[in-house]
Design a protein around this motif. Structure first.
Motif, short mmCIF file in Angstrom:
data_model
loop_
_atom_site.label_atom_id
_atom_site.label_comp_id
_atom_site.label_asym_id
_atom_site.label_seq_id
_atom_site.Cartn_x
_atom_site.Cartn_y
_atom_site.Cartn_z
N ARG A 330 0.88 -1.09 0.09
CA ARG A 330 0.13 -0.03 0.06
C ARG A 330 0.92 1.11 0.14
O ARG A 330 0.53 2.19 -0.71
N HIS A 348 -8.17 -5.82 -0.78
CA HIS A 348 -8.69 -4.34 -1.29
C HIS A 348 -7.74 -3.53 -1.19
O HIS A 348 -7.58 -2.89 0.25
N GLU A 350 -6.17 0.12 -2.58
CA GLU A 350 -6.61 1.25 -3.67
C GLU A 350 -5.59 1.34 -4.59
O GLU A 350 -4.01 1.13 -4.20
N GLY A 351 -5.76 1.59 -5.53
CA GLY A 351 -4.36 2.23 -6.56
C GLY A 351 -3.66 1.02 -7.24
O GLY A 351 -2.47 1.42 -7.95
N THR A 374 -8.12 -4.55 -9.92
CA THR A 374 -7.72 -3.14 -10.09
C THR A 374 -9.19 -2.74 -10.65
O THR A 374 -10.11 -3.41 -10.92
N ARG A 376 -11.06 -0.18 -9.38
CA ARG A 376 -12.10 -0.33 -8.34
C ARG A 376 -12.40 1.38 -8.12
O ARG A 376 -11.40 2.03 -8.46
N ALA A 377 -13.49 1.26 -7.60
CA ALA A 377 -14.02 3.02 -7.28
C ALA A 377 -13.83 3.78 -8.48
O ALA A 377 -13.42 4.84 -8.13
#
Length: 420
Positions: A330, A348, A350-351, A374, A376-377
């Protein structure tokens, strides 16, 4: 659920006193439409473990199942791996074993709860999760898996008291037949990924295992499956009693935000392609999936020797190391995370800009899980899959599942050059 009499002195390790920690120290605000773990009246030692893990609100499968399983009901759940079902059944098991302590003399190899799962990797992951959730309770977790450590596992079963046993079917049945495992007082039975056990031919072993446990009216049974075929529902009806049925709709199969590219490449050129894709595109946060643990180990070593910061995530990685690895990933200290399917599900981060399938998975649903790391969001992501002469035949099944044709390319020669 146990009603065995006798003295607590012969039980497992003592539970820490409630005065050491209070759920009031773990503040989670009520949120409309969400169930907090605070709302479930869990023992303080379970809540403390939940707080340590940073769990605040229940996932849909946890919210829908725990209200019934904590009340002692049998349950048949339709949910994929990565939905939080493992924590759901573990929290229910641990709460029950704490609320109804076994007060008799404990014998080694005689579990109070049994979790049966189809693969060694999944068993190790469940056991790692269990170890985190029982760490304040004094409950003991053991694993029984095929292929490794036969003598060590046999010795542990013969010498150590076990509360929660997590096992693959074949090895468990072997130890059961040799009387190293006694399943006669199992209070809670969990059958995880029942559909996969069916497809892998384990159902005869599972039937024999279940015959060694108490009758279904004298145990609680939880069965989870990613699909509800007629055969799975038939087995569930045989093995459970008045079960609550819970279904969690799978996440959308593939996000529109993920560009999916398949490179047609020979097996011998795969590592060169992996290295050059990461180097030439200056990838900063990428997950690489392979089908076997030994392969993930070798890939991690080769990437590291080639000057790319990489780390391994597989079923053999302990929970503390897993947490450290994910933190490093992360933060950007590690650019490439190499994982097996079981270890990679439920992650999970991010990025994650790219997912690379070093092998095509044998189960098309695993492809969906992989590329879901990948894009995501709403962010854009790219997945590269390396298809060689031994796994390209899996492409039609993957395309049928996702409802799209995949873009298949032959890599440029620049991408196949050996690392300097």
């Amino acid at each position: 659920m146990s009603n065995a009499p006798s003295s607590a002195a012969d039980s497992t390790a003592s539970t820490p006193s409630a005065s050491e920690w209070s759920p009031d120290q773990f503040k989670v605000e009520p949120c409309e439409g969400k169930v907090r773990f605070h709302d479930l009246d869990l023992p303080d030692v379970v809540m403390r473990a939940v707080a340590d893990l940073g769990f605040e609100y229940c996932s849909p499968i946890q919210a829908k199942s725990l209200v019934h399983t904590l009340d002692g009901r049998d349950l048949v759940g339709k949910a994929q791996t990565g939905t939080g079902k493992t924590a759901a059944f573990l929290i229910s098991i641990i709460t029950d074993l704490i609320d109804y302590p076994y007060l008799g003399r404990r014998r080694p190899g005689k579990p109070r709860a049994l979790v049966v799962a189809p693969t060694r990797e999944l068993v190790m992951q469940i056991a790692n999760d269990a170890a985190e959730l029982v760490k304040h309770s004094g409950l003991k977790v053991q694993t029984v898996v095929g292929g490794i450590d036969y003598d060590k596992q046999q010795r542990q079963l013969r010498e150590q008291v076990v509360d929660i046993l997590v096992a693959t079917p074949g090895r468990l049945l072997d130890f059961n037949r040799k009387n190293d495992v006694d399943l006669s007082e199992v209070e809670i039975l969990v059958l995880d990924e029942a559909d996969r056990m069916l497809s892998m031919g384990f159902i005869p072993d599972v039937r024999a295992i279940i015959r060694s446990t108490p009758h279904k009216r004298d145990r609680q049974t939880l069965l989870f499956s990613a699909t509800f075929s007629d055969e799975i529902l038939h087995l569930a009806n045989m093995w459970t009693l008045d079960a609550i049925q819970v279904e969690i709709e799978p996440e959308r199969l593939t996000a529109d935000t993920v560009e999916q590219i398949v490179y047609m490449v020979s097996e011998k050129d795969k590592f060169n392609l992996l290295y050059n894709v990461v180097r030439q595109q200056e990838l900063e946060r990428v997950m690489v999936f392979a089908n076997r643990r030994d392969q993930t180990r070798r890939l991690t070593e080769r990437l590291t020797k080639s000057g790319i910061s990489a780390a391994l995530l597989s079923g053999e990685v302990g929970q503390k190391q897993r947490i450290k690895t994910l933190e490093a990933f992360r933060s950007g200290a590690i650019k490439v995370l190499v994982a097996t399917d079981v270890a990679g599900r439920g992650i999970h981060v991010e990025g994650v800009s790219h997912v690379i399938n070093y092998n095509l998975p044998e189960d098309p649903e695993d492809y969906v899980h992989r590329i879901g790391r990948t894009g995501r969001a709403g962010a854009e992501g790219i997945s590269f899959s390396f298809a060689c002469e031994t796994d390209a035949f899996m492409l039609p099944d993957i395309e049928a599942l996702i409802g799209n044709r995949l873009q298949c390319l032959h890599p440029d020669e620049e991408l196949l050059k050996r690392p300097a």
